[in-house]
Motif scaffolding. Structure first.
Motif, PDB file in Angstrom:
ATOM      1  N   LEU A 120       0.408  -1.101   0.033  1.00  0.00           N
ATOM      2  CA  LEU A 120       0.022   0.228  -0.229  1.00  0.00           C
ATOM      3  C   LEU A 120       1.114   1.124   0.551  1.00  0.00           C
ATOM      4  CD1 LEU A 120      -2.781  -0.640   2.853  1.00  0.00           C
ATOM      5  CD2 LEU A 120      -3.100  -1.285   0.234  1.00  0.00           C
ATOM      6  N   GLN A 121       0.433   2.071  -0.732  1.00  0.00           N
ATOM      7  CA  GLN A 121       1.443   3.784  -0.664  1.00  0.00           C
ATOM      8  C   GLN A 121       0.450   3.982   0.088  1.00  0.00           C
ATOM      9  OE1 GLN A 121       3.912   3.954  -2.623  1.00  0.00           O
ATOM     10  NE2 GLN A 121       4.331   1.664  -2.402  1.00  0.00           N
ATOM     11  N   GLY A 122       0.931   5.477   0.061  1.00  0.00           N
ATOM     12  CA  GLY A 122       0.100   6.975   0.783  1.00  0.00           C
ATOM     13  C   GLY A 122      -1.423   7.048   0.157  1.00  0.00           C
TER      14      GLY A 122
ATOM     15  N   GLU B 209      -7.304   7.256   0.175  1.00  0.00           N
ATOM     16  CA  GLU B 209      -8.285   6.658   0.096  1.00  0.00           C
ATOM     17  C   GLU B 209      -9.090   5.938   0.246  1.00  0.00           C
ATOM     18  OE1 GLU B 209      -7.268   5.185  -3.804  1.00  0.00           O
ATOM     19  OE2 GLU B 209      -7.134   7.393  -5.181  1.00  0.00           O
ATOM     20  N   ILE B 210      -8.191   4.440   1.525  1.00  0.00           N
ATOM     21  CA  ILE B 210      -9.333   4.028   2.009  1.00  0.00           C
ATOM     22  C   ILE B 210     -10.096   4.188   3.321  1.00  0.00           C
ATOM     23  CG2 ILE B 210      -9.178   1.524   4.118  1.00  0.00           C
ATOM     24  CD1 ILE B 210      -6.721   0.858   1.841  1.00  0.00           C
ATOM     25  N   THR B 211      -9.163   5.319   3.694  1.00  0.00           N
ATOM     26  CA  THR B 211      -9.673   6.025   5.116  1.00  0.00           C
ATOM     27  C   THR B 211     -10.484   7.173   4.760  1.00  0.00           C
ATOM     28  OG1 THR B 211      -8.026   7.521   5.481  1.00  0.00           O
ATOM     29  CG2 THR B 211      -7.940   6.241   6.761  1.00  0.00           C
ATOM     30  N   THR B 212     -10.334   7.899   3.823  1.00  0.00           N
ATOM     31  CA  THR B 212     -11.371   9.166   3.224  1.00  0.00           C
ATOM     32  C   THR B 212     -12.720   8.068   3.036  1.00  0.00           C
ATOM     33  OG1 THR B 212     -10.184  10.341   1.859  1.00  0.00           O
ATOM     34  CG2 THR B 212     -12.157  10.405   1.454  1.00  0.00           C
ATOM     35  N   TYR B 213     -13.109   6.979   2.402  1.00  0.00           N
ATOM     36  CA  TYR B 213     -14.118   6.208   2.045  1.00  0.00           C
ATOM     37  C   TYR B 213     -14.277   5.792   3.300  1.00  0.00           C
ATOM     38  CZ  TYR B 213     -16.806   2.349   0.984  1.00  0.00           C
ATOM     39  OH  TYR B 213     -18.081   1.622   0.656  1.00  0.00           O
ATOM     40  N   ILE B 214     -13.884   5.340   4.489  1.00  0.00           N
ATOM     41  CA  ILE B 214     -14.465   4.493   5.644  1.00  0.00           C
ATOM     42  C   ILE B 214     -14.865   6.079   6.391  1.00  0.00           C
ATOM     43  CG2 ILE B 214     -13.550   4.062   7.744  1.00  0.00           C
ATOM     44  CD1 ILE B 214     -11.720   2.143   6.804  1.00  0.00           C
ATOM     45  N   TYR B 215     -13.976   7.532   6.637  1.00  0.00           N
ATOM     46  CA  TYR B 215     -14.483   8.251   7.499  1.00  0.00           C
ATOM     47  C   TYR B 215     -15.943   8.636   6.771  1.00  0.00           C
ATOM     48  CZ  TYR B 215     -10.217   9.033   9.560  1.00  0.00           C
ATOM     49  OH  TYR B 215      -9.308   8.397  10.393  1.00  0.00           O
ATOM     50  N   ASN B 216     -16.028   8.832   5.485  1.00  0.00           N
ATOM     51  CA  ASN B 216     -17.347   9.520   4.659  1.00  0.00           C
ATOM     52  C   ASN B 216     -18.457   8.302   4.912  1.00  0.00           C
ATOM     53  OD1 ASN B 216     -16.097  11.809   4.259  1.00  0.00           O
ATOM     54  ND2 ASN B 216     -15.199  11.082   2.612  1.00  0.00           N
ATOM     55  N   GLU B 217     -18.226   7.071   4.428  1.00  0.00           N
ATOM     56  CA  GLU B 217     -19.539   5.811   4.384  1.00  0.00           C
ATOM     57  C   GLU B 217     -19.674   4.961   5.996  1.00  0.00           C
ATOM     58  OE1 GLU B 217     -20.935   5.591   2.161  1.00  0.00           O
ATOM     59  OE2 GLU B 217     -19.965   6.657   0.480  1.00  0.00           O
ATOM     60  N   TRP B 218     -18.590   5.980   6.829  1.00  0.00           N
ATOM     61  CA  TRP B 218     -18.779   4.848   8.030  1.00  0.00           C
ATOM     62  C   TRP B 218     -19.077   5.716   8.961  1.00  0.00           C
ATOM     63  CZ3 TRP B 218     -15.517  -0.287   7.598  1.00  0.00           C
ATOM     64  CH2 TRP B 218     -15.767  -0.606   6.544  1.00  0.00           C
ATOM     65  N   GLY B 219     -18.337   6.498   8.985  1.00  0.00           N
ATOM     66  CA  GLY B 219     -18.427   8.049   9.672  1.00  0.00           C
ATOM     67  C   GLY B 219     -19.508   9.147   9.650  1.00  0.00           C
ATOM     68  N   GLY B 220     -19.954   8.909   8.308  1.00  0.00           N
ATOM     69  CA  GLY B 220     -20.588  10.460   8.268  1.00  0.00           C
ATOM     70  C   GLY B 220     -19.913  11.322   7.838  1.00  0.00           C
ATOM     71  N   GLU B 221     -18.659  11.874   8.307  1.00  0.00           N
ATOM     72  CA  GLU B 221     -17.713  12.619   7.447  1.00  0.00           C
ATOM     73  C   GLU B 221     -18.398  13.317   6.146  1.00  0.00           C
ATOM     74  OE1 GLU B 221     -14.405  12.473  10.297  1.00  0.00           O
ATOM     75  OE2 GLU B 221     -14.745  11.208  11.464  1.00  0.00           O
ATOM     76  N   LYS B 222     -17.709  14.147   5.996  1.00  0.00           N
ATOM     77  CA  LYS B 222     -17.677  14.677   4.404  1.00  0.00           C
ATOM     78  C   LYS B 222     -16.276  15.679   4.494  1.00  0.00           C
ATOM     79  CE  LYS B 222     -21.621  13.450   3.551  1.00  0.00           C
ATOM     80  NZ  LYS B 222     -21.667  12.338   3.021  1.00  0.00           N
ATOM     81  N   THR B 223     -15.759  14.580   4.457  1.00  0.00           N
ATOM     82  CA  THR B 223     -13.727  14.709   4.115  1.00  0.00           C
ATOM     83  C   THR B 223     -12.546  14.217   3.253  1.00  0.00           C
ATOM     84  OG1 THR B 223     -11.951  15.178   5.781  1.00  0.00           O
ATOM     85  CG2 THR B 223     -13.243  13.756   5.898  1.00  0.00           C
ATOM     86  N   ILE B 224     -11.603  14.922   2.901  1.00  0.00           N
ATOM     87  CA  ILE B 224     -10.509  14.094   1.751  1.00  0.00           C
ATOM     88  C   ILE B 224      -9.561  13.757   3.151  1.00  0.00           C
ATOM     89  CG2 ILE B 224      -9.565  14.303   0.074  1.00  0.00           C
ATOM     90  CD1 ILE B 224     -11.598  15.306  -1.195  1.00  0.00           C
ATOM     91  N   THR B 225      -8.974  12.245   3.510  1.00  0.00           N
ATOM     92  CA  THR B 225      -7.690  12.482   3.745  1.00  0.00           C
ATOM     93  C   THR B 225      -7.005  13.009   2.651  1.00  0.00           C
ATOM     94  OG1 THR B 225      -8.732  10.491   4.902  1.00  0.00           O
ATOM     95  CG2 THR B 225      -5.604  10.942   4.951  1.00  0.00           C
ATOM     96  N   ASP B 226      -5.568  13.435   4.083  1.00  0.00           N
ATOM     97  CA  ASP B 226      -4.443  14.725   3.002  1.00  0.00           C
ATOM     98  C   ASP B 226      -3.667  13.338   2.308  1.00  0.00           C
ATOM     99  OD1 ASP B 226      -2.293  15.757   1.549  1.00  0.00           O
ATOM    100  OD2 ASP B 226      -2.381  17.088   3.888  1.00  0.00           O
ATOM    101  N   VAL B 227      -3.405  12.799   2.034  1.00  0.00           N
ATOM    102  CA  VAL B 227      -1.635  12.087   1.267  1.00  0.00           C
ATOM    103  C   VAL B 227      -0.377  12.364   2.006  1.00  0.00           C
ATOM    104  CG1 VAL B 227      -0.426  11.003  -0.620  1.00  0.00           C
ATOM    105  CG2 VAL B 227      -2.664  11.463  -1.089  1.00  0.00           C
ATOM    106  N   LYS B 228      -0.453  13.508   2.155  1.00  0.00           N
ATOM    107  CA  LYS B 228       0.355  14.089   3.595  1.00  0.00           C
ATOM    108  C   LYS B 228       0.882  13.956   4.684  1.00  0.00           C
ATOM    109  CE  LYS B 228       1.693  18.395  -0.339  1.00  0.00           C
ATOM    110  NZ  LYS B 228       1.505  19.397  -0.402  1.00  0.00           N
TER     111      LYS B 228
END
Length: 59
Positions: A22-24, A29-48
């Motif tokens: 797995l790369q950064g 992308e995985i954490t963005t999906y989890i936070y948005n789909e399961w956590g009800g958040e609307k955020t994008i995880t920063d690759v940096k």
């Protein structure tokens, strides 16, 4: 992860193996999906931010 974890009432004692393929961007992308789909958040995880954390992990 090398500790005990309880999921849906079931206890697991097995270590979680690393996935060195797995790369950064993949983790972001995985954490963005989890936070948005399961956590009800609307955020994008920063690759940096992910890269910074991955750099502290054992290789």
């Amino acid at each position: 992860m090398n500790d005990t974890i309880v999921v849906n009432g079931k206890t697991y004692h097995q270590p979680m193996p690393a996935n060195k393929q797995l790369q950064g961007i993949d983790v972001a992308e995985i954490t963005t999906y989890i936070y948005n789909e399961w956590g009800g958040e609307k955020t994008i995880t920063d690759v940096k931010a992910v890269k910074k954390i991955l750099d502290t992990c054992e290789k």
